[in-house]
Design an enzyme around this catalytic site. Sequence first.
Site, PDB file in Angstrom:
ATOM      1  N   ASP A  17      43.868  25.951  41.607  1.00 34.57           N
ATOM      2  CA  ASP A  17      42.800  25.525  40.714  1.00 34.57           C
ATOM      3  C   ASP A  17      43.443  25.003  39.427  1.00 34.57           C
ATOM      4  O   ASP A  17      44.606  25.327  39.120  1.00 34.57           O
ATOM      5  CB  ASP A  17      41.894  26.732  40.431  1.00 34.57           C
ATOM      6  CG  ASP A  17      40.913  26.488  39.313  1.00 34.57           C
ATOM      7  OD1 ASP A  17      40.151  25.510  39.393  1.00 34.57           O
ATOM      8  OD2 ASP A  17      40.923  27.268  38.337  1.00 34.57           O
ATOM      9  N   GLY A  53      37.365  21.729  40.813  1.00 38.67           N
ATOM     10  CA  GLY A  53      35.999  21.231  40.762  1.00 38.67           C
ATOM     11  C   GLY A  53      35.911  19.877  40.081  1.00 38.67           C
ATOM     12  O   GLY A  53      34.887  19.189  40.188  1.00 38.67           O
ATOM     13  N   LYS A 196      36.059  24.678  48.258  1.00 41.07           N
ATOM     14  CA  LYS A 196      37.522  24.621  48.244  1.00 41.07           C
ATOM     15  C   LYS A 196      38.135  25.195  49.518  1.00 41.07           C
ATOM     16  O   LYS A 196      39.190  24.731  49.973  1.00 41.07           O
ATOM     17  CB  LYS A 196      38.060  25.339  47.006  1.00 41.07           C
ATOM     18  CG  LYS A 196      37.704  24.650  45.696  1.00 41.07           C
ATOM     19  CD  LYS A 196      38.350  25.344  44.508  1.00 41.07           C
ATOM     20  CE  LYS A 196      37.978  24.680  43.190  1.00 41.07           C
ATOM     21  NZ  LYS A 196      38.672  25.294  42.036  1.00 41.07           N
ATOM     22  N   ASP A 219      40.591  31.403  39.424  1.00 42.90           N
ATOM     23  CA  ASP A 219      40.071  32.335  38.417  1.00 42.90           C
ATOM     24  C   ASP A 219      38.550  32.376  38.348  1.00 42.90           C
ATOM     25  O   ASP A 219      37.992  33.261  37.703  1.00 42.90           O
ATOM     26  CB  ASP A 219      40.615  31.963  37.029  1.00 42.90           C
ATOM     27  CG  ASP A 219      39.995  30.669  36.506  1.00 42.90           C
ATOM     28  OD1 ASP A 219      39.365  30.691  35.444  1.00 42.90           O
ATOM     29  OD2 ASP A 219      40.125  29.632  37.188  1.00 42.90           O
ATOM     30  N   ASN A 222      33.912  29.347  41.739  1.00 40.87           N
ATOM     31  CA  ASN A 222      34.082  28.265  42.724  1.00 40.87           C
ATOM     32  C   ASN A 222      35.426  28.349  43.460  1.00 40.87           C
ATOM     33  O   ASN A 222      35.704  27.516  44.325  1.00 40.87           O
ATOM     34  CB  ASN A 222      33.915  26.893  42.071  1.00 40.87           C
ATOM     35  CG  ASN A 222      34.967  26.601  41.016  1.00 40.87           C
ATOM     36  OD1 ASN A 222      35.597  27.505  40.474  1.00 40.87           O
ATOM     37  ND2 ASN A 222      35.158  25.337  40.711  1.00 40.87           N
TER      38      ASN A 222
END
Length: 269
Positions: A17, A53, A196, A219, A222
């Site tokens: 991420d 995202g 994801k 973290d 999502n």
Amino acid sequence: MSWNKIRMMKKYALFFDIDGTLVSFKTHQIPPSTIFALTQAKANGHKVFIATGRPPLIITNLGAIAHLVDGYVTINGALCYIGGQVVRCKDIAPEEARLLVEDAREKNYGVIVVGEHDVAVADPQGEVDKIFREDLAVENLDQIKPMDAVLRQRILQITAFFTADYERSVMQRIPHCTSGRWHPSFTDITAKGADKGEGILAMAEHLGFDPQYTIAFGDGGNDASMIRTAGAGVAMGNAIDSLKQEADHVTSSVDEDGILAALRHYGLV
């Protein structure tokens, strides 16, 4: 080197991420220890992927590691690509996208509408600008396109600036969509199957590697799907509690050398 050879050597595909994982919310930079860790992991034969995202337009904070990245899972798995090759593109049903945009107009909340090629923003309360430009240091928002033009494209994601309570009622009206909240002020809405975790599987199928040999780092809410899907899931020390509970390993925070510590924990650097 082929992916079959990498599997035999137990090399890993690492999925990261961006916000709060690779990039600090405090400094808006990638910590030096993370740059070092990814450089060493890559030198040791592991593959590095982004899982974010963010749409490609606003992935502007990875300059220090861009040369290390083997592929991108973006828009929460709705758009996956390697170089100029699209691996996966999954859009929201047009009627559900229109319903959400109309609801935003009626209820006067902000939305970021991500089309297949462009991005549009409606920001009646100024919250999109404050959070994305000021709090998250997002660049390129000056390159957005008119909403009507973007709505003629396939819609891959709508980021809606409303509360978690209102989110529950809205999601009942768009049953073919899923929501991934990683900030208290907004959530990312994509088509079901666009997350994801599915992005990891799409990359694995396309490149021919075993999902068992993947490690995901995140973290936020999502990130839950990829934490569950990967062979091992790592939650940052600054992660939300629910993600830590699902993770196989909890490392220190992004600002406390968390990525380096986790890669050392797994013996990859």
